[in-house]
Design a protein around this motif. Structure first.
Motif, PDB file in Angstrom:
ATOM      1  N   ALA A  63       0.812  -1.435  -0.168  1.00  0.00           N
ATOM      2  CA  ALA A  63      -0.112  -0.070  -0.053  1.00  0.00           C
ATOM      3  C   ALA A  63       0.754   1.363  -0.072  1.00  0.00           C
ATOM      4  O   ALA A  63       1.881   1.268   0.118  1.00  0.00           O
ATOM      5  N   VAL A  64       0.339   2.379  -0.489  1.00  0.00           N
ATOM      6  CA  VAL A  64       1.005   3.632  -0.344  1.00  0.00           C
ATOM      7  C   VAL A  64       1.008   4.092   1.186  1.00  0.00           C
ATOM      8  O   VAL A  64       0.040   3.935   2.166  1.00  0.00           O
ATOM      9  N   ALA A  65       2.076   4.341   1.722  1.00  0.00           N
ATOM     10  CA  ALA A  65       2.314   4.748   3.079  1.00  0.00           C
ATOM     11  C   ALA A  65       3.393   6.114   3.039  1.00  0.00           C
ATOM     12  O   ALA A  65       3.867   6.427   1.998  1.00  0.00           O
ATOM     13  N   ASN A  66       3.149   6.870   4.187  1.00  0.00           N
ATOM     14  CA  ASN A  66       4.215   7.834   4.405  1.00  0.00           C
ATOM     15  C   ASN A  66       4.158   8.868   3.222  1.00  0.00           C
ATOM     16  O   ASN A  66       5.141   9.565   2.848  1.00  0.00           O
ATOM     17  N   TRP A  67       3.127   9.516   2.803  1.00  0.00           N
ATOM     18  CA  TRP A  67       2.825  10.542   1.821  1.00  0.00           C
ATOM     19  C   TRP A  67       3.436  11.837   2.386  1.00  0.00           C
ATOM     20  O   TRP A  67       3.338  12.057   3.584  1.00  0.00           O
ATOM     21  N   TYR A  68       4.109  12.435   1.498  1.00  0.00           N
ATOM     22  CA  TYR A  68       4.637  13.931   1.929  1.00  0.00           C
ATOM     23  C   TYR A  68       4.352  14.833   0.644  1.00  0.00           C
ATOM     24  O   TYR A  68       4.846  14.345  -0.607  1.00  0.00           O
ATOM     25  N   ASP A  69       3.870  15.943   0.803  1.00  0.00           N
ATOM     26  CA  ASP A  69       3.978  16.934  -0.118  1.00  0.00           C
ATOM     27  C   ASP A  69       4.247  18.336   0.518  1.00  0.00           C
ATOM     28  O   ASP A  69       3.816  18.485   1.653  1.00  0.00           O
TER      29      ASP A  69
ATOM     30  N   PHE B 154       6.414   9.474  -1.466  1.00  0.00           N
ATOM     31  CA  PHE B 154       5.706   8.296  -0.660  1.00  0.00           C
ATOM     32  C   PHE B 154       6.506   6.879  -0.912  1.00  0.00           C
ATOM     33  O   PHE B 154       7.266   6.854  -1.860  1.00  0.00           O
ATOM     34  N   SER B 155       5.964   6.029  -0.030  1.00  0.00           N
ATOM     35  CA  SER B 155       6.363   4.741  -0.154  1.00  0.00           C
ATOM     36  C   SER B 155       5.448   3.914  -0.442  1.00  0.00           C
ATOM     37  O   SER B 155       4.246   4.211  -0.377  1.00  0.00           O
ATOM     38  N   ARG B 156       5.865   2.668  -1.058  1.00  0.00           N
ATOM     39  CA  ARG B 156       4.875   1.488  -1.071  1.00  0.00           C
ATOM     40  C   ARG B 156       5.596   0.524   0.223  1.00  0.00           C
ATOM     41  O   ARG B 156       6.651  -0.160   0.193  1.00  0.00           O
ATOM     42  N   ALA B 157       4.589   0.597   1.211  1.00  0.00           N
ATOM     43  CA  ALA B 157       4.879   0.191   2.493  1.00  0.00           C
ATOM     44  C   ALA B 157       6.187  -1.009   2.519  1.00  0.00           C
ATOM     45  O   ALA B 157       5.930  -2.066   2.159  1.00  0.00           O
ATOM     46  N   GLY B 158       7.152  -0.626   2.945  1.00  0.00           N
ATOM     47  CA  GLY B 158       8.334  -1.469   3.185  1.00  0.00           C
ATOM     48  C   GLY B 158       8.896  -2.076   2.023  1.00  0.00           C
ATOM     49  O   GLY B 158      10.030  -2.857   2.223  1.00  0.00           O
ATOM     50  N   LYS B 159       8.635  -1.570   0.830  1.00  0.00           N
ATOM     51  CA  LYS B 159       9.248  -2.028  -0.353  1.00  0.00           C
ATOM     52  C   LYS B 159       9.836  -1.142  -1.478  1.00  0.00           C
ATOM     53  O   LYS B 159      10.648  -1.522  -2.097  1.00  0.00           O
ATOM     54  N   GLY B 160       9.377   0.202  -1.285  1.00  0.00           N
ATOM     55  CA  GLY B 160       9.930   0.922  -2.423  1.00  0.00           C
ATOM     56  C   GLY B 160       9.578   2.261  -1.929  1.00  0.00           C
ATOM     57  O   GLY B 160       8.693   2.602  -0.881  1.00  0.00           O
ATOM     58  N   TYR B 161      10.521   3.477  -2.345  1.00  0.00           N
ATOM     59  CA  TYR B 161      10.235   4.805  -2.007  1.00  0.00           C
ATOM     60  C   TYR B 161      10.315   5.923  -3.258  1.00  0.00           C
ATOM     61  O   TYR B 161      11.237   5.360  -3.948  1.00  0.00           O
ATOM     62  N   LEU B 162       9.487   6.856  -3.410  1.00  0.00           N
ATOM     63  CA  LEU B 162       9.623   7.680  -4.427  1.00  0.00           C
ATOM     64  C   LEU B 162       9.629   9.091  -4.023  1.00  0.00           C
ATOM     65  O   LEU B 162       8.568   9.329  -3.566  1.00  0.00           O
ATOM     66  N   THR B 163      10.378   9.974  -4.584  1.00  0.00           N
ATOM     67  CA  THR B 163      10.221  11.377  -4.283  1.00  0.00           C
ATOM     68  C   THR B 163      10.224  12.274  -5.605  1.00  0.00           C
ATOM     69  O   THR B 163      11.547  11.968  -6.331  1.00  0.00           O
ATOM     70  N   ILE B 164       9.378  12.793  -5.985  1.00  0.00           N
ATOM     71  CA  ILE B 164       9.628  13.887  -7.133  1.00  0.00           C
ATOM     72  C   ILE B 164       9.443  15.036  -6.873  1.00  0.00           C
ATOM     73  O   ILE B 164       8.743  15.628  -6.000  1.00  0.00           O
ATOM     74  N   ASN B 165      10.401  15.843  -7.435  1.00  0.00           N
ATOM     75  CA  ASN B 165      10.655  17.324  -7.270  1.00  0.00           C
ATOM     76  C   ASN B 165      10.420  17.852  -8.827  1.00  0.00           C
ATOM     77  O   ASN B 165      11.360  18.157  -9.578  1.00  0.00           O
ATOM     78  N   ASP B 166       9.121  18.537  -8.945  1.00  0.00           N
ATOM     79  CA  ASP B 166       8.820  19.214 -10.077  1.00  0.00           C
ATOM     80  C   ASP B 166       8.676  20.692  -9.873  1.00  0.00           C
ATOM     81  O   ASP B 166       8.298  21.267 -10.854  1.00  0.00           O
ATOM     82  N   GLU B 167       9.256  21.305  -8.686  1.00  0.00           N
ATOM     83  CA  GLU B 167       9.580  22.500  -8.728  1.00  0.00           C
ATOM     84  C   GLU B 167      10.601  22.878  -9.884  1.00  0.00           C
ATOM     85  O   GLU B 167      11.360  22.121 -10.307  1.00  0.00           O
ATOM     86  N   ASP B 168      10.704  24.413  -9.931  1.00  0.00           N
ATOM     87  CA  ASP B 168      11.721  24.894 -10.605  1.00  0.00           C
ATOM     88  C   ASP B 168      13.125  24.905  -9.946  1.00  0.00           C
ATOM     89  O   ASP B 168      14.020  25.821 -10.263  1.00  0.00           O
ATOM     90  N   PHE B 169      13.311  24.664  -8.678  1.00  0.00           N
ATOM     91  CA  PHE B 169      14.352  24.788  -7.875  1.00  0.00           C
ATOM     92  C   PHE B 169      14.579  23.471  -7.335  1.00  0.00           C
ATOM     93  O   PHE B 169      13.818  22.733  -7.026  1.00  0.00           O
TER      94      PHE B 169
END
Length: 481
Positions: A391-397, A405-420
């Motif tokens: 499941a999705v866990a640990n969402w941040y924005d 966000f993480s996929r509970a205990g298995k993976g983690y992705l962070t995307i920065n689509d800001e201009d900085f």
């Protein structure tokens, strides 16, 4: 008020340089294939059979793609445009993409590489040529006459709009009984027609095909598709093309009883979030947006139709497109389908071909884009495989264009689509402590990483700087010793 973000050509080009390079592949597909469930589909649009077979062995199997969707294999009208493959004149497996023997060899080769084969099946209609002609394999045909298959009694003649064409998509009868851009509309309520169509699909099943993408499903009643499906010789994966339209009487939900359905809203909404709204809104992306049930939806950033119609991200968007695909492959809603295109300068342009319009072997240059090989996309397929069921866990924005966000205990992705750049922050992953390959920027193979290594501490945190329009992704399948 929504913030209209500045699009930076310099940043996009920088992202392209770091993320869009072709990913490396291991030499042994059997050993390198990601273990466990493999659900990701790749659409190798208009590739010939020899090239598909080679790609299964050298890229798709090693990178963990579960399915390859191939273009329609039946005999079609002659010419160069891409859409001629969607104008059948017979059900012989002979087209500009190759012969029956080459098709059979391709299926066998892909299976050996651990990749299943989905055929784009044209079952709603035949050709749109008013005067008929001679097909690719030499079959003579008329608009409503296909010797050995159909005669004039096997087609709909809705008698509307002066030319039988569909005009009003708010009229169910018209959509399912008139002609889609002059294409001779088969009478799919007829048992004879259903038997003929099932015969074609069963022939493909006899060659080892694993499933079908049913083209133009919206233009056939769901009950007709169910009746055709009941005549299949064995079970097969089914995904139906049903384009959602606001307020229209024909809705994608009608077709879920037959199998999966394409969720066309997904790519348009994803593009809107990246282009002009906020990635923060993606926190509940999926069914809560009014979409199909996730277990029966096939999703995509773009496909061969939508990339020509506009309103979606495509290979031309380079880094933004890569990030959108990374999100799609990390997010648990639906079955993801990755597009692999040929480049084009006009809507009708066909694939790279020789003087006789026979499709050339794919080389991933000279007109072939091969998005499925871009590092970020190819490596996120393994992320998808490694995180199945989590499941999705640990969402941040940050309220705008930086999400994690993480996929509970298995993976983690962070995307920065800001201009900085986002600097000096730590991310809580919930992953086991250890060293992980950042698969956005490096390839993981034989226990080593060709790019940056992310260290997760004993409490599940890591610290990283994330450049503008960039990302970091880690998963348990790319954990270093």
């Amino acid at each position: 008020m929504q913030r209209r973000r500045r699009r930076s050509a310099v940043l996009a080009l920088g992202l392209a340089a770091s993320l869009l390079v072709p990913t490396s592949v291991a030499p042994s597909p059997a050993a390198a294939a990601t273990p466990g469930s493999k659900k990701v589909i790749v659409q190798l649009f208009e590739w010939n059979w020899t090239s598909v077979a080679n790609e299964c062995t050298t890229v798709l199997g090693p990178k963990g793609y579960g399915y390859v969707q191939v273009s329609p294999p039946q005999e079609h009208v002659t010419g160069n445009p891409w859409w001629l493959a969607y104008q059948p004149v017979s059900y012989r497996i002979e087209s500009r993409k190759g012969t029956r023997a080459q098709f059979q060899s391709m299926v066998n080769t892909c299976h050996t590489a651990g990749v299943k084969v989905i055929v784009d099946a044209v079952v709603n209609h035949m050709s749109g040529q008013d005067n008929g002609g001679t097909g690719w394999a030499g079959t003579t045909y008329g608009h409503y006459n296909y010797p050995g298959n159909y005669g004039s009694q096997d087609f709909h003649y809705c008698g509307r709009n002066g030319n039988n064409d569909i005009v009003n998509y708010n009229d169910r009868y018209e959509v399912q009984n008139c002609e889609l851009v002059n294409l001779a509309d088969l009478k799919t309520e007829s048992d004879y027609v259903r038997t003929k169509l099932a015969g074609y699909l069963n022939d493909l099943l006899s060659l080892g095909v694993d499933g079908f993408r049913l083209d133009a499903s919206k233009h056939m009643p769901a009950a007709d598709i169910a009746a055709i499906k009941s005549k299949l010789s064995r079970s097969a994966y089914i995904v139906q093309e049903v384009i959602w339209g606001a307020g229209e009487p024909i809705q994608p939900t009608e077709y879920t009883g037959n199998g999966d359905v394409h969720e066309f809203r997904y790519g348009k909404d994803l593009a809107r979030m990246f282009n002009s709204e906020r990635l923060a809104y993606l926190k509940n992306f999926g069914e809560s947006w009014g979409y199909l049930p996730g277990g029966q939806a096939v999703v995509f950033t773009d496909n061969h139709d939508t990339q020509r119609d506009g309103g979606v991200l495509t290979y031309r968007d380079r880094g933004e497109y890569a990030l959108a695909n990374a999100f799609m492959l990390a997010w648990p809603y639906g079955t993801p389908a990755v597009m692999s295109s040929f480049t084009y300068s006009n809507r009708d342009q066909g694939p790279p071909s020789d003087a006789g319009n026979r499709t050339l072997n794919t080389t991933c240059y000279s007109g072939w884009e091969c998005e499925h090989r871009w590092r970020v996309i190819a490596n996120m397929v393994a992320f998808n495989n490694a995180t199945q069921g989590a499941a999705v866990a640990n969402w941040y924005d940050n309220g705008w264009q930086h999400i994690a966000f993480s996929r509970a205990g298995k993976g983690y992705l962070t995307i920065n689509d800001e201009d900085f750049a986002i600097t000096g922050r730590s991310y809580y992953t919930g992953l086991p402590a250890g060293r992980y390959c950042d698969v956005i920027h490096g390839d993981f193979s034989n226990g080593s990483c060709s790019g940056p290594v992310i260290t997760v501490d004993g409490s599940g945190w890591f610290a990283a700087n994330v450049n503008a329009h960039d990302a970091v992704a880690i998963h348990v399948g790319a954990k270093l010793p």
